[in-house]
Write a protein that holds these residues in place. Structure first.
Motif, short mmCIF file in Angstrom:
data_model
loop_
_atom_site.label_atom_id
_atom_site.label_comp_id
_atom_site.label_asym_id
_atom_site.label_seq_id
_atom_site.Cartn_x
_atom_site.Cartn_y
_atom_site.Cartn_z
N MET A 1 0.81 -1.22 0.00
CA MET A 1 0.00 0.00 0.00
C MET A 1 0.84 1.27 0.00
O MET A 1 0.34 2.35 -0.31
N GLN A 2 2.13 1.16 0.32
CA GLN A 2 3.03 2.31 0.28
C GLN A 2 3.53 2.59 -1.13
O GLN A 2 4.11 3.64 -1.39
N LYS A 3 3.34 1.65 -2.04
CA LYS A 3 3.69 1.82 -3.45
C LYS A 3 2.42 2.22 -4.20
O LYS A 3 1.33 1.82 -3.84
N GLU A 4 2.58 3.02 -5.26
CA GLU A 4 1.38 3.41 -6.00
C GLU A 4 0.86 2.26 -6.83
O GLU A 4 1.65 1.48 -7.39
N GLY A 5 -0.42 2.11 -6.87
CA GLY A 5 -1.07 1.08 -7.65
C GLY A 5 -2.58 1.23 -7.56
O GLY A 5 -3.09 2.13 -6.90
N VAL A 6 -3.26 0.35 -8.24
CA VAL A 6 -4.72 0.39 -8.30
C VAL A 6 -5.32 -0.49 -7.21
O VAL A 6 -4.86 -1.61 -6.98
N VAL A 7 -6.35 0.02 -6.58
CA VAL A 7 -7.17 -0.74 -5.65
C VAL A 7 -8.49 -1.01 -6.36
O VAL A 7 -9.16 -0.06 -6.79
N ALA A 8 -8.85 -2.27 -6.52
CA ALA A 8 -10.14 -2.63 -7.10
C ALA A 8 -11.06 -3.11 -5.98
O ALA A 8 -10.68 -3.95 -5.17
N ILE A 9 -12.26 -2.54 -5.93
CA ILE A 9 -13.24 -2.87 -4.91
C ILE A 9 -14.49 -3.40 -5.61
O ILE A 9 -15.03 -2.75 -6.50
N VAL A 10 -14.92 -4.60 -5.20
CA VAL A 10 -16.06 -5.26 -5.84
C VAL A 10 -17.14 -5.49 -4.80
O VAL A 10 -16.87 -6.00 -3.70
N ALA A 11 -18.38 -5.14 -5.16
CA ALA A 11 -19.54 -5.42 -4.32
C ALA A 11 -20.62 -6.04 -5.20
O ALA A 11 -20.60 -5.87 -6.43
N GLN A 12 -21.54 -6.74 -4.58
CA GLN A 12 -22.62 -7.37 -5.33
C GLN A 12 -23.76 -6.38 -5.53
O GLN A 12 -24.43 -6.00 -4.57
N GLY A 13 -23.96 -5.94 -6.76
CA GLY A 13 -25.12 -5.13 -7.08
C GLY A 13 -26.36 -6.00 -7.14
O GLY A 13 -26.31 -7.21 -6.97
N LYS A 14 -27.50 -5.38 -7.44
CA LYS A 14 -28.75 -6.14 -7.49
C LYS A 14 -28.76 -7.15 -8.64
O LYS A 14 -29.29 -8.23 -8.50
N ALA A 15 -28.16 -6.79 -9.78
CA ALA A 15 -28.20 -7.67 -10.93
C ALA A 15 -26.84 -8.21 -11.35
O ALA A 15 -26.76 -9.22 -12.04
N PHE A 16 -25.76 -7.55 -10.90
CA PHE A 16 -24.43 -7.89 -11.40
C PHE A 16 -23.40 -7.30 -10.44
O PHE A 16 -23.67 -6.29 -9.80
N GLU B 1 -22.28 2.75 -3.74
CA GLU B 1 -23.09 3.01 -2.55
C GLU B 1 -24.41 2.24 -2.62
O GLU B 1 -24.84 1.64 -1.63
N GLU B 2 -25.03 2.23 -3.78
CA GLU B 2 -26.27 1.48 -3.97
C GLU B 2 -26.03 -0.01 -3.75
O GLU B 2 -26.83 -0.69 -3.10
N ALA B 3 -24.93 -0.53 -4.31
CA ALA B 3 -24.60 -1.95 -4.13
C ALA B 3 -24.39 -2.28 -2.66
O ALA B 3 -24.86 -3.31 -2.17
N LEU B 4 -23.69 -1.42 -1.92
CA LEU B 4 -23.42 -1.66 -0.51
C LEU B 4 -24.70 -1.61 0.31
O LEU B 4 -24.81 -2.31 1.34
N ASN B 5 -25.67 -0.80 -0.11
CA ASN B 5 -26.96 -0.77 0.58
C ASN B 5 -27.70 -2.09 0.39
O ASN B 5 -28.49 -2.49 1.24
N HIS B 6 -27.42 -2.76 -0.71
CA HIS B 6 -28.03 -4.06 -1.02
C HIS B 6 -27.30 -5.20 -0.27
O HIS B 6 -27.93 -6.10 0.27
N ASP B 7 -25.96 -5.13 -0.26
CA ASP B 7 -25.12 -6.19 0.34
C ASP B 7 -23.77 -5.54 0.66
O ASP B 7 -23.06 -5.12 -0.25
N ASN B 8 -23.41 -5.46 1.93
CA ASN B 8 -22.20 -4.71 2.31
C ASN B 8 -20.90 -5.51 2.22
O ASN B 8 -19.84 -5.02 2.57
N ARG B 9 -20.96 -6.73 1.70
CA ARG B 9 -19.73 -7.52 1.53
C ARG B 9 -18.94 -6.99 0.34
O ARG B 9 -19.51 -6.61 -0.68
N VAL B 10 -17.60 -6.96 0.50
CA VAL B 10 -16.74 -6.51 -0.60
C VAL B 10 -15.54 -7.44 -0.74
O VAL B 10 -15.13 -8.10 0.21
N LEU B 11 -15.03 -7.47 -1.96
CA LEU B 11 -13.73 -8.06 -2.26
C LEU B 11 -12.86 -6.92 -2.74
O LEU B 11 -13.32 -6.04 -3.47
N VAL B 12 -11.59 -6.93 -2.33
CA VAL B 12 -10.65 -5.87 -2.69
C VAL B 12 -9.37 -6.54 -3.17
O VAL B 12 -8.89 -7.49 -2.54
N THR B 13 -8.80 -6.04 -4.27
CA THR B 13 -7.50 -6.51 -4.70
C THR B 13 -6.53 -5.34 -4.75
O THR B 13 -6.89 -4.22 -5.13
#
Length: 122
Positions: free
Chosen positions: A10-25, A54-66
């Motif tokens: 995290m001290q090196k620059e890079g991309v953080v991808a955050i995934v949550a379950q939306g209602k359909a996808f 934010e809408e996805a998290l209101n549906h399901d607050n679980r996330v995956l992060v890479t």
């Protein structure tokens, strides 16, 4: 929960991808390592847009992060990455938000990600 190797990534620059379950996808957003405040078991992320997240998290607050960096020693040489799982919530008031807003005036909220599991993948 946040290992020294994950902190080094995290001290090196890079991309953080955050995934949550939306209602359909699944819904995915990205941010940069340098925007993320790393705690012992959490990431705090400034939020500019991310209305779909934010809408996805209101549906399901679980996330995956890479996250990852080719500049940090991994399991098989240089380069490592992590798959994190946890719960996230959007916060738009309070002390933690006010502190982040000072550094990122464009932030309309913060996303507080509680890390429940961290797996080093490479």
């Amino acid at each position: 929960m946040v290992s020294d190797t994950l902190k080094a990534v995290m001290q090196k620059e890079g991309v953080v991808a955050i995934v949550a379950q939306g209602k359909a996808f699944p819904h995915v957003v990205n941010t940069w390592h340098s925007y993320v405040s790393v705690g012992n078991d959490s990431f705090i992320v400034p939020v500019g847009g991310m209305h779909g997240m934010e809408e996805a998290l209101n549906h399901d607050n679980r996330v995956l992060v890479t996250v990852g960096s080719k500049e940090v020693e991994g399991l098989h040489g240089m380069g490592t990455g992590f798959l994190l799982s946890g719960h996230a919530k959007m916060i738009s008031d309070g002390e933690e938000y006010a502190l982040m807003k000072k550094n990122y005036p464009w932030a309309r909220a913060i996303m507080n990600i509680t890390i429940l599991n961290a797996i080093q993948t490479v």
